[in-house]
Scaffold this active site. Structure first.
Site, PDB file in Angstrom:
ATOM      1  N   CYS A   1       0.864  -1.181   0.000  1.00  0.00           N
ATOM      2  CA  CYS A   1       0.000   0.000   0.000  1.00  0.00           C
ATOM      3  C   CYS A   1       0.897   1.226   0.000  1.00  0.00           C
ATOM      4  O   CYS A   1       1.941   1.234   0.654  1.00  0.00           O
ATOM      5  CB  CYS A   1      -0.884  -0.033   1.245  1.00  0.00           C
ATOM      6  SG  CYS A   1      -1.831   1.463   1.493  1.00  0.00           S
TER       7      CYS A   1
ATOM      8  N   ASP B   1      -1.414  -8.958  10.606  1.00  0.00           N
ATOM      9  CA  ASP B   1      -1.105  -9.988  11.605  1.00  0.00           C
ATOM     10  C   ASP B   1      -2.062  -9.953  12.801  1.00  0.00           C
ATOM     11  O   ASP B   1      -2.414 -10.996  13.368  1.00  0.00           O
ATOM     12  CB  ASP B   1       0.349  -9.828  12.096  1.00  0.00           C
ATOM     13  CG  ASP B   1       0.619  -8.433  12.643  1.00  0.00           C
ATOM     14  OD1 ASP B   1       0.323  -7.445  11.925  1.00  0.00           O
ATOM     15  OD2 ASP B   1       1.093  -8.309  13.780  1.00  0.00           O
ATOM     16  N   LEU B   2      -2.530  -8.765  13.184  1.00  0.00           N
ATOM     17  CA  LEU B   2      -3.415  -8.676  14.358  1.00  0.00           C
ATOM     18  C   LEU B   2      -4.803  -9.238  14.035  1.00  0.00           C
ATOM     19  O   LEU B   2      -5.439  -9.866  14.889  1.00  0.00           O
ATOM     20  CB  LEU B   2      -3.510  -7.231  14.854  1.00  0.00           C
ATOM     21  CG  LEU B   2      -2.200  -6.622  15.372  1.00  0.00           C
ATOM     22  CD1 LEU B   2      -2.338  -5.123  15.612  1.00  0.00           C
ATOM     23  CD2 LEU B   2      -1.753  -7.319  16.659  1.00  0.00           C
TER      24      LEU B   2
ATOM     25  N   ASP C   1      -5.503  10.353   9.223  1.00  0.00           N
ATOM     26  CA  ASP C   1      -6.210  10.666   7.972  1.00  0.00           C
ATOM     27  C   ASP C   1      -6.323  12.169   7.713  1.00  0.00           C
ATOM     28  O   ASP C   1      -6.855  12.582   6.685  1.00  0.00           O
ATOM     29  CB  ASP C   1      -7.616  10.032   7.980  1.00  0.00           C
ATOM     30  CG  ASP C   1      -7.553   8.519   7.905  1.00  0.00           C
ATOM     31  OD1 ASP C   1      -6.481   7.979   7.560  1.00  0.00           O
ATOM     32  OD2 ASP C   1      -8.573   7.866   8.199  1.00  0.00           O
TER      33      ASP C   1
END
Ligand code: EPU
Length: 429
Positions: free
Chosen positions: A117, A125-126, A309
């Site tokens: 990305c 992974d979480l 963001d």
């Protein structure tokens, strides 16, 4: 491919209504996979490329959806499907949100790994850890995650990572846990407003989630979920983008349907920069208090801290601040593609790792620039609107992923911005 042609320098004034939140609506759409009966009806849904992508993915998974005005209805027609293809998943990382509900409801999911990305590594992974702890068996094969279970069982799961909690990871585990047997506790869950609104929706569908808005979610497993109707919360990132546009163009913009309660940190930051905001129950007006914008030190953090963001957009604003500002992005340390483009517009920026130093005040100059990701595109719109003269922004498909009809909204506020279709053969490679 479309481009924006912008003649900057106009003061923007007037009122604009906020769209519904992109990051709330995407997991809500994925939650339709959990339905045993009925229809999920979502109001205040923004018409965005990412919403279309999620519709396409869900269609292949047997969920039919229809969009009328800003209302999206979703219904399961075929619950035998469980494969989310790479061609669709690679378009949008949030596609990975189908993993949890597919596993919880259909007991098997084959979901392509999202891959790289532009804003950073963005591992999953979480998400995988949470689902494993609920009892799923998970393997990676030929770029896909293959997850299976007989019945998921509730457990206490610590979901924090090196950079804090995970938004879509929390949502994925939530969707698997609502139908698991027994009680699941997610410790260090994300508590962003979008996660809160998502939990409220799940409860309306029949789930039993406690602790909404905190970092500890307690989920009592239920047998099935049914359809409901829900109004999606306003998009706090879009709201703040317009507030910053107001300040940067020396204008006065009022954003309605703005849900000010989700923007406390951002409003405080604007105040410290000498930008006045007037807040009512559901609207925010922003304007500059005086000629002088003050510098700031911004560190992005999970909610209720300053959102990553908005890091790109505030960087553009801080170019006009009198003094040295510092921005540290602790969530996505490589989310700085906008820096190179702002430098082309005469910004005085120095980047070192996850930190950017901004020396101002600078009067940004018009230029032809290229959008690289959604929020970087928003920063470039702010920059070109404030810079006198003509600018072009290419690759604006990035902005269409998250902002509905942004040029029309800016035109109504007095901006000179046009979308122009460029034939593909005339584009430079
Ligand atoms: N992380 C891990 N492992 C994981 C998941 C995340 O280490 O399994 C790390 C990430 O690399 C990052 C941090 O945890 O450093 C937080 O990432 P998070 O998982 O919260 O991000 P996300 O869920 O992939 C959502 C939003 C993003 C927003 C981030 C942070 C959606 C669909 N996307 O992404 O929105 O930036 O949370 O708030 O909700 C955008 O709208 O432009 C956008 C990128």
């Amino acid at each position: 491919m479309d481009k924006f042609f912008i003649k900057g320098g106009n003061q923007l004034k007037g009122s604009v209504e906020a769209q519904g939140s992109k990051n709330a609506v995407l997991p809500m759409m994925a939650a339709s996979l959990l339905l045993s009966e009925g229809e999920l009806v979502l109001n205040n849904v923004p018409n965005l490329a990412d919403v279309q992508t999620m519709q396409d993915i869900l269609y292949e998974l047997g969920v039919y959806s229809s969009f009328t005005g800003n209302t999206l209805s979703l219904k399961v027609i075929d619950d035998s499907k469980n494969i989310a293809r790479y061609d669709l998943v690679r378009k949008m990382r949030a596609s990975f949100l189908v993993l949890g509900p597919l596993l919880g409801r259909r007991k098997k999911a084959v979901v392509s790994l999202p891959g790289g990305c532009i804003i950073g590594l963005r591992p999953v992974d979480l998400h995988v850890k949470g689902l494993l702890e609920l009892g799923a068996s998970i393997e990676t094969k030929e770029g896909n995650i293959i997850a299976e279970c007989r019945q998921l069982t509730g457990k206490t799961i610590y979901l924090g990572g090196r950079f804090g909690p995970t938004v879509t990871g929390t949502e994925n585990v939530l969707m698997a846990a609502v139908l698991a047997e027994g009680i699941t506790i997610i410790e260090y869950a994300a508590c962003e407003p979008e996660v809160q609104d998502f939990c409220i929706l799940l409860n309306k569908m029949g789930a039993h989630i406690e602790g909404i808005g905190s970092n500890r979610l307690v989920i009592h497993g239920v047998k099935e979920l049914k359809g409901t109707t829900h109004n999606v919360i306003p998009d706090r990132i879009e709201v703040a983008t317009f507030l910053m546009a107001s300040a940067i163009t020396n204008g006065m913009i009022t954003v309605t349907n703005a849900a000010p309660q989700y923007l406390t940190c951002v409003l405080e930051t604007l105040k410290n920069c000498n930008i006045q905001t007037v807040v009512t129950n559901d609207s925010i007006t922003a304007f500059k208090k005086s000629e002088r914008t003050l510098p700031a030190e911004i560190v992005t953090q999970p909610y209720p801290g300053f959102p990553t963001d908005l890091q790109a957009q505030i960087m553009t604003l801080l170019c006009y601040a009198d003094g040295i500002s510092v921005i540290i992005d602790n969530i996505f340390p490589d989310r700085f593609m906008h820096v190179a483009e702002l430098l082309r517009m005469a910004a005085d920026l120095k980047r070192s790792g996850n930190t950017v130093f901004i020396k101002g005040p600078i009067k940004l100059q018009s230029a032809n620039v290229m959008a690289s990701d959604l929020r970087a595109s928003a920063a470039l719109i702010l920059a070109t609107l404030s810079a006198e003269g003509e600018s072009q922004i290419s690759r604006i498909y990035h902005i269409d992923r998250g902002y509905e009809r942004i040029e029309e909204k800016f035109q109504k506020l007095g901006a000179n911005i046009e979308r122009v279709k460029i034939p593909v053969e005339s584009m430079a490679i």
